[in-house]
Scaffold this motif. Structure first.
Motif, PDB file in Angstrom:
ATOM      1  N   GLY A  58       0.810  -1.208   0.000  1.00 55.52           N
ATOM      2  CA  GLY A  58       0.000   0.000   0.000  1.00 55.52           C
ATOM      3  C   GLY A  58       0.842   1.256   0.000  1.00 55.52           C
ATOM      4  N   ALA A  59       2.163   1.101  -0.158  1.00 57.22           N
ATOM      5  CA  ALA A  59       3.083   2.239  -0.133  1.00 57.22           C
ATOM      6  C   ALA A  59       4.202   2.000  -1.136  1.00 57.22           C
ATOM      7  CB  ALA A  59       3.665   2.406   1.271  1.00 57.22           C
ATOM      8  N   PRO A  60       4.889   3.062  -1.552  1.00 54.68           N
ATOM      9  CA  PRO A  60       6.014   2.900  -2.472  1.00 54.68           C
ATOM     10  C   PRO A  60       7.166   2.132  -1.817  1.00 54.68           C
ATOM     11  CG  PRO A  60       5.487   5.235  -2.123  1.00 54.68           C
ATOM     12  CD  PRO A  60       4.627   4.437  -1.210  1.00 54.68           C
ATOM     13  N   PHE A  61       8.056   1.596  -2.648  1.00 57.50           N
ATOM     14  CA  PHE A  61       9.209   0.885  -2.095  1.00 57.50           C
ATOM     15  C   PHE A  61      10.299   1.869  -1.700  1.00 57.50           C
ATOM     16  CE2 PHE A  61       9.954   0.921  -6.707  1.00 57.50           C
ATOM     17  CZ  PHE A  61      11.240   1.442  -6.783  1.00 57.50           C
ATOM     18  N   THR A  62      11.135   1.452  -0.751  1.00 55.80           N
ATOM     19  CA  THR A  62      12.279   2.229  -0.295  1.00 55.80           C
ATOM     20  C   THR A  62      13.456   1.287  -0.106  1.00 55.80           C
ATOM     21  OG1 THR A  62      10.848   3.778   0.875  1.00 55.80           O
ATOM     22  CG2 THR A  62      13.159   3.771   1.510  1.00 55.80           C
ATOM     23  N   VAL A  63      14.593   1.635  -0.692  1.00 56.53           N
ATOM     24  CA  VAL A  63      15.831   0.872  -0.497  1.00 56.53           C
ATOM     25  C   VAL A  63      16.812   1.824   0.175  1.00 56.53           C
ATOM     26  CG1 VAL A  63      17.728  -0.349  -1.628  1.00 56.53           C
ATOM     27  CG2 VAL A  63      15.396  -0.541  -2.531  1.00 56.53           C
ATOM     28  N   THR A  64      17.336   1.449   1.350  1.00 57.75           N
ATOM     29  CA  THR A  64      18.214   2.362   2.089  1.00 57.75           C
ATOM     30  C   THR A  64      19.658   1.894   2.157  1.00 57.75           C
ATOM     31  OG1 THR A  64      17.605   1.277   4.157  1.00 57.75           O
ATOM     32  CG2 THR A  64      16.348   3.249   3.532  1.00 57.75           C
ATOM     33  N   ASP A  65      19.935   0.658   1.790  1.00 56.39           N
ATOM     34  CA  ASP A  65      21.297   0.144   1.930  1.00 56.39           C
ATOM     35  C   ASP A  65      21.901  -0.264   0.587  1.00 56.39           C
ATOM     36  OD1 ASP A  65      19.640  -1.964   1.451  1.00 56.39           O
ATOM     37  OD2 ASP A  65      20.386  -3.224   3.069  1.00 56.39           O
ATOM     38  N   MET A  66      21.600   0.490  -0.439  1.00 58.64           N
ATOM     39  CA  MET A  66      22.047   0.152  -1.785  1.00 58.64           C
ATOM     40  C   MET A  66      23.547   0.417  -1.936  1.00 58.64           C
ATOM     41  SD  MET A  66      20.279   1.534  -5.298  1.00 58.64           S
ATOM     42  CE  MET A  66      20.829   3.217  -5.177  1.00 58.64           C
ATOM     43  N   ILE A  67      24.276  -0.567  -2.436  1.00 59.96           N
ATOM     44  CA  ILE A  67      25.701  -0.394  -2.739  1.00 59.96           C
ATOM     45  C   ILE A  67      25.953  -0.902  -4.148  1.00 59.96           C
ATOM     46  CG2 ILE A  67      26.488  -0.542  -0.354  1.00 59.96           C
ATOM     47  CD1 ILE A  67      27.269  -3.457  -0.917  1.00 59.96           C
ATOM     48  N   PRO A  68      26.968  -0.357  -4.827  1.00 59.35           N
ATOM     49  CA  PRO A  68      27.251  -0.831  -6.184  1.00 59.35           C
ATOM     50  C   PRO A  68      27.593  -2.318  -6.165  1.00 59.35           C
ATOM     51  CG  PRO A  68      28.445   1.197  -5.745  1.00 59.35           C
ATOM     52  CD  PRO A  68      27.854   0.739  -4.445  1.00 59.35           C
ATOM     53  N   ASP A  69      27.285  -2.988  -7.288  1.00 60.24           N
ATOM     54  CA  ASP A  69      27.634  -4.410  -7.417  1.00 60.24           C
ATOM     55  C   ASP A  69      29.128  -4.593  -7.210  1.00 60.24           C
ATOM     56  OD1 ASP A  69      24.973  -5.022  -7.934  1.00 60.24           O
ATOM     57  OD2 ASP A  69      25.207  -4.750 -10.089  1.00 60.24           O
ATOM     58  N   SER A  70      29.525  -5.757  -6.779  1.00 61.48           N
ATOM     59  CA  SER A  70      30.909  -5.989  -6.369  1.00 61.48           C
ATOM     60  C   SER A  70      31.918  -5.954  -7.505  1.00 61.48           C
ATOM     61  CB  SER A  70      31.014  -7.319  -5.630  1.00 61.48           C
ATOM     62  OG  SER A  70      30.566  -8.364  -6.462  1.00 61.48           O
ATOM     63  N   THR A  71      31.480  -6.243  -8.717  1.00 62.90           N
ATOM     64  CA  THR A  71      32.404  -6.285  -9.846  1.00 62.90           C
ATOM     65  C   THR A  71      31.966  -5.284 -10.896  1.00 62.90           C
ATOM     66  OG1 THR A  71      32.683  -8.655  -9.450  1.00 62.90           O
ATOM     67  CG2 THR A  71      33.483  -7.810 -11.543  1.00 62.90           C
ATOM     68  N   ILE A  72      32.940  -4.585 -11.486  1.00 57.17           N
ATOM     69  CA  ILE A  72      32.619  -3.597 -12.525  1.00 57.17           C
ATOM     70  C   ILE A  72      31.932  -4.291 -13.697  1.00 57.17           C
ATOM     71  CG2 ILE A  72      33.637  -2.010 -14.212  1.00 57.17           C
ATOM     72  CD1 ILE A  72      35.740  -1.311 -12.122  1.00 57.17           C
ATOM     73  N   ASN A  73      30.855  -3.666 -14.178  1.00 55.39           N
ATOM     74  CA  ASN A  73      30.046  -4.138 -15.312  1.00 55.39           C
ATOM     75  C   ASN A  73      29.424  -5.516 -15.090  1.00 55.39           C
ATOM     76  OD1 ASN A  73      30.539  -1.786 -16.815  1.00 55.39           O
ATOM     77  ND2 ASN A  73      32.493  -2.601 -17.515  1.00 55.39           N
ATOM     78  N   ASP A  74      29.294  -5.945 -13.863  1.00 55.44           N
ATOM     79  CA  ASP A  74      28.631  -7.211 -13.544  1.00 55.44           C
ATOM     80  C   ASP A  74      27.292  -6.867 -12.898  1.00 55.44           C
ATOM     81  OD1 ASP A  74      28.065  -9.876 -13.096  1.00 55.44           O
ATOM     82  OD2 ASP A  74      29.130  -9.923 -11.177  1.00 55.44           O
ATOM     83  N   ILE A  75      26.210  -7.002 -13.663  1.00 52.86           N
ATOM     84  CA  ILE A  75      24.886  -6.610 -13.169  1.00 52.86           C
ATOM     85  C   ILE A  75      24.325  -7.709 -12.271  1.00 52.86           C
ATOM     86  CG2 ILE A  75      22.520  -5.998 -13.832  1.00 52.86           C
ATOM     87  CD1 ILE A  75      24.645  -3.915 -14.636  1.00 52.86           C
ATOM     88  N   ARG A  76      23.932  -7.324 -11.067  1.00 49.05           N
ATOM     89  CA  ARG A  76      23.295  -8.236 -10.108  1.00 49.05           C
ATOM     90  C   ARG A  76      21.887  -7.719  -9.839  1.00 49.05           C
ATOM     91  NH1 ARG A  76      27.246 -12.138  -7.970  1.00 49.05           N
ATOM     92  NH2 ARG A  76      29.121 -11.384  -8.982  1.00 49.05           N
ATOM     93  N   PHE A  77      20.943  -8.642  -9.815  1.00 49.47           N
ATOM     94  CA  PHE A  77      19.557  -8.270  -9.544  1.00 49.47           C
ATOM     95  C   PHE A  77      19.287  -8.393  -8.055  1.00 49.47           C
ATOM     96  CE2 PHE A  77      19.433 -10.324 -13.829  1.00 49.47           C
ATOM     97  CZ  PHE A  77      19.250  -9.159 -14.548  1.00 49.47           C
ATOM     98  N   HIS A  78      18.694  -7.344  -7.481  1.00 53.09           N
ATOM     99  CA  HIS A  78      18.331  -7.330  -6.066  1.00 53.09           C
ATOM    100  C   HIS A  78      16.810  -7.163  -6.010  1.00 53.09           C
ATOM    101  CE1 HIS A  78      22.599  -6.689  -5.252  1.00 53.09           C
ATOM    102  NE2 HIS A  78      22.560  -5.779  -6.216  1.00 53.09           N
TER     103      HIS A  78
END
Length: 194
Positions: A58-78
């Motif tokens: 019933g509310a929008p999502f919030t992500v507060t602990d976002m950090i870049p993926d561990s490897t350059i140009n390696d896309i990880r889905f969260h």
């Protein structure tokens, strides 16, 4: 003019008058019957498509602990999740009386703008998908058909691409808007005549 030519002239004029009289008499005695009927009270009404969204929480999502993926140009889905209720999902309902195709797009903004460039949103109709579909800023046909009065649930993920030094992005926020559109199935894709 001679007497003979006057006589021929009179006969010609008399013949023309007789032919005209016979033509008028024949036309006035000829009958044409016509009947007609009407089919009234007919109507044509355009169908409708309508949209209503239900978010899991019933509310929008919030992500507060976002950090870049561990490897350059390696896309990880969260997966977007709520601690209290689990997966973040949106139910898209077609409140109209026509079947409709679902289109989706997003608007990501941030300061600095590089943060929004590194973050991407994804969706799937499968909450356990390992390869969700990227959402772009252009409305894209999801190939999901929602029948009149029906609904579909979509689940969401994000990625935060690592491209080196992203120190300027620490503590910053991406504002995300997800747009949902229902279109009748014959509507052309944007750029194809809209």
């Amino acid at each position: 003019m001679s007497e003979a030519s006057k006589m021929i002239h009179k006969k010609i004029v008399l013949s023309v008058l007789i032919i005209a009289f016979v033509g008028i008499t024949a036309a006035s005695t000829w009958a044409n019957f016509t009947v007609s009927a009407e089919s009234g009270g007919n109507t044509l009404q355009a169908g409708t498509i309508g949209i209503k969204l239900y978010e899991t929480t019933g509310a929008p999502f919030t992500v507060t602990d976002m950090i870049p993926d561990s490897t350059i140009n390696d896309i990880r889905f969260h997966q977007l999740v709520w601690p209290q209720s689990g997966q973040y999902a949106v139910t898209v309902q077609n409140t109209g009386n026509l079947d409709a195709s679902l289109f989706i797009s997003d608007i990501l903004t941030s300061d600095p703008s590089s943060l929004a460039d590194h973050v991407a949103l994804y969706y799937s109709i499968d909450g356990t998908s390992e390869s969700p579909i990227k959402i772009t800023s252009t409305p894209t046909d999801t190939k999901i058909n929602i029948p009149a009065g029906g609904n579909r649930v979509l689940f969401f993920w994000y990625s935060y691409e690592n491209d080196g030094d992203q120190t300027s992005e620490m503590g910053k926020t991406v504002d995300a808007v997800i747009n949902f559109e229902l279109r009748n199935p014959d509507t052309p894709v944007p750029g194809a005549g809209i």
